[in-house]
Design an enzyme around this catalytic site. Structure first.
Site, PDB file in Angstrom:
ATOM      1  N   GLU A  70       0.806  -1.217   0.000  1.00  0.00           N
ATOM      2  CA  GLU A  70       0.000   0.000   0.000  1.00  0.00           C
ATOM      3  C   GLU A  70       0.840   1.268   0.000  1.00  0.00           C
ATOM      4  O   GLU A  70       0.345   2.337  -0.360  1.00  0.00           O
ATOM      5  CB  GLU A  70      -0.932   0.017   1.228  1.00  0.00           C
ATOM      6  CG  GLU A  70      -2.031  -1.021   1.197  1.00  0.00           C
ATOM      7  CD  GLU A  70      -1.675  -2.278   1.973  1.00  0.00           C
ATOM      8  OE1 GLU A  70      -2.579  -3.000   2.386  1.00  0.00           O
ATOM      9  OE2 GLU A  70      -0.455  -2.530   2.165  1.00  0.00           O
ATOM     10  N   THR A  99      -4.567  -6.782  -0.982  1.00  0.00           N
ATOM     11  CA  THR A  99      -4.601  -5.539  -1.745  1.00  0.00           C
ATOM     12  C   THR A  99      -3.982  -5.702  -3.125  1.00  0.00           C
ATOM     13  O   THR A  99      -4.511  -5.226  -4.133  1.00  0.00           O
ATOM     14  CB  THR A  99      -3.835  -4.436  -0.989  1.00  0.00           C
ATOM     15  OG1 THR A  99      -4.327  -4.350   0.339  1.00  0.00           O
ATOM     16  CG2 THR A  99      -3.998  -3.093  -1.682  1.00  0.00           C
ATOM     17  N   ASP A 276      -4.069 -13.723   9.705  1.00  0.00           N
ATOM     18  CA  ASP A 276      -3.710 -12.742   8.673  1.00  0.00           C
ATOM     19  C   ASP A 276      -2.196 -12.770   8.469  1.00  0.00           C
ATOM     20  O   ASP A 276      -1.582 -11.774   8.092  1.00  0.00           O
ATOM     21  CB  ASP A 276      -4.173 -11.335   9.059  1.00  0.00           C
ATOM     22  CG  ASP A 276      -4.275 -10.390   7.868  1.00  0.00           C
ATOM     23  OD1 ASP A 276      -4.205 -10.870   6.724  1.00  0.00           O
ATOM     24  OD2 ASP A 276      -4.402  -9.175   8.081  1.00  0.00           O
ATOM     25  N   SER A 280       0.044  -7.351   5.541  1.00  0.00           N
ATOM     26  CA  SER A 280       0.481  -6.058   6.056  1.00  0.00           C
ATOM     27  C   SER A 280      -0.525  -5.521   7.061  1.00  0.00           C
ATOM     28  O   SER A 280      -1.724  -5.793   6.975  1.00  0.00           O
ATOM     29  CB  SER A 280       0.648  -5.043   4.919  1.00  0.00           C
ATOM     30  OG  SER A 280      -0.601  -4.745   4.326  1.00  0.00           O
TER      31      SER A 280
END
Length: 375
Positions: A70, A99, A276, A280
């Protein structure tokens, strides 16, 4: 062959002190006294007052080939290695993209999953990423699910998040219904994992996708539900009103949140926890600009399990969010995961009951070398 002697076994229910025989990658038998005369085998002896065994943990949300990005290419997180998960007792997992579905792809993810399988870990993957329409291997997410054994659904699809595609309830319904049909054809449960962001819309698209009753709720699983109090309240509604599953991302607060959820819901049958791992952890300011990024640890399930035991949970109840429930929610129970029983994969953890430290991890019949890096 490997024979485990005098071990208290949670299958996940407590079935008492037993011997457990492993042949190849599967459990061949569980009995009070197993002897193998004239057959070459290894034996591990245990003290039933000191040791207990549980099924290996199941992590339903892992970024096997890394995540992030990101904040530019230098904020991409690293890929994982099997040993770091095995040392935490994780013997089954689901890998996915987040993402970045551009510089990371599903072919690389699938290759990584198969590399992990060589180490005895049960690994499945998801088509898609944050974006909609979803990116796939074959060009069609239904074909991915039907034709590729490891693909068990779609995700993590961003909902109510500034990095997503503003997917509507109807679009989500159509996607999930197609996913369900692909699962019916291939003998998988097939789910859509929904990354829940912080936007005010919250879980509204999920409620809209299921309001006419045509889509079985169990095929939509919202994750990161403990992101904030508002989402958690919606997650509670999702369980109570829709009888759906919710998934929490492991953190230091997770045992306390689970304790509160048990009081609210009566049990943790429909609540799972995932790490997770290797994804990130971005921090954005009020303008949406990235100001910090960290990498998610992979030991969240182990810490959650211990944290629940410290809070007085029984072993059976503490196993639910890290093993039993994700097995059902993701359909991995169809492959024998989430239990210790004859014919199931020989994937289990042996704990020291006094210290709650892991003493042995067995993954698909292979004894894992824990070395000095035990979590």
């Amino acid at each position: 062959m490997l024979l485990l002697k005098n071990l208290v076994i949670y299958s996940p229910s407590n079935i008492g002190i037993n011997d457990l025989l492993i042949c190849g990658s599967s459990i061949e038998g569980i009995s009070k006294n197993i002897t193998l005369e004239g057959i070459e085998h290894e034996i591990l002896h245990f003290d039933p007052k000191k040791h207990f065994a549980v099924p290996g943990f199941i992590d339903g949300h892992v970024h096997l080939i890394g995540g992030g990005g990101e904040g530019g290419f230098n904020t991409r997180t690293r890929e994982g290695i099997p040993e770091e998960f095995l040392r935490c007792g994780t013997t089954a997992m689901v890998g996915l993209l987040g993402t970045d579905g551009i510089t990371r792809d599903h072919v690389s993810l699938l290759a990584k999953a198969r590399a992990f399988q060589k180490k005895g870990i049960g690994v499945w993957v998801l088509s898609g990423s944050y974006r909609y329409p979803v990116k796939t291997i074959t060009g069609d997410h239904m074909k991915d699910i039907v034709l590729i054994p490891e693909v068990i659904g779609v995700g993590e699809l961003a909902v109510s998040d500034h990095r997503g595609s503003a997917i509507s309830g109807k679009e989500l319904q159509r996607l999930a219904m197609d996913t369900r049909v692909a699962g019916m054809i291939s003998g998988k449960k097939a789910v859509v994992i929904c990354h829940m962001g912080g936007a005010l819309e919250g879980m509204k698209p999920l409620f809209e996708a299921t309001e006419d009753g045509s889509l079985p709720v169990a095929h939509l699983i919202p994750t990161h539900v403990s992101r904030n109090e508002r989402l958690l309240e919606e997650g509670i509604r999702w369980v109570k009103e829709k009888e759906g599953f919710i998934d929490l991302t492991a953190s230091e607060k997770t045992p306390e949140i689970l304790e509160n959820l048990k009081a609210e819901l009566g049990n943790l049958d429909d609540v799972s926890v995932s790490s997770d791992g290797l994804g990130s952890l971005p921090v954005f300011d009020e303008k949406g600009d990235l100001i910090d990024v960290r990498t998610s640890p992979v030991d969240g399930l182990l810490k959650t399990f211990k944290g629940l035991l410290d809070r007085g949970f029984s072993i059976e109840e503490a196993l639910k969010p890290v093993c039993t429930t994700p097995a059902r929610a993701l359909g991995l129970d169809r492959f024998g995961y989430g239990k210790i029983s004859k014919g199931a994969p020989a994937s289990l953890i042996v704990f020291n009951a006094e210290t709650l430290e892991i003493e042995h991890v067995i993954a698909a019949g292979k004894v894992v070398e824990l070395k000095n890096e035990r979590k």
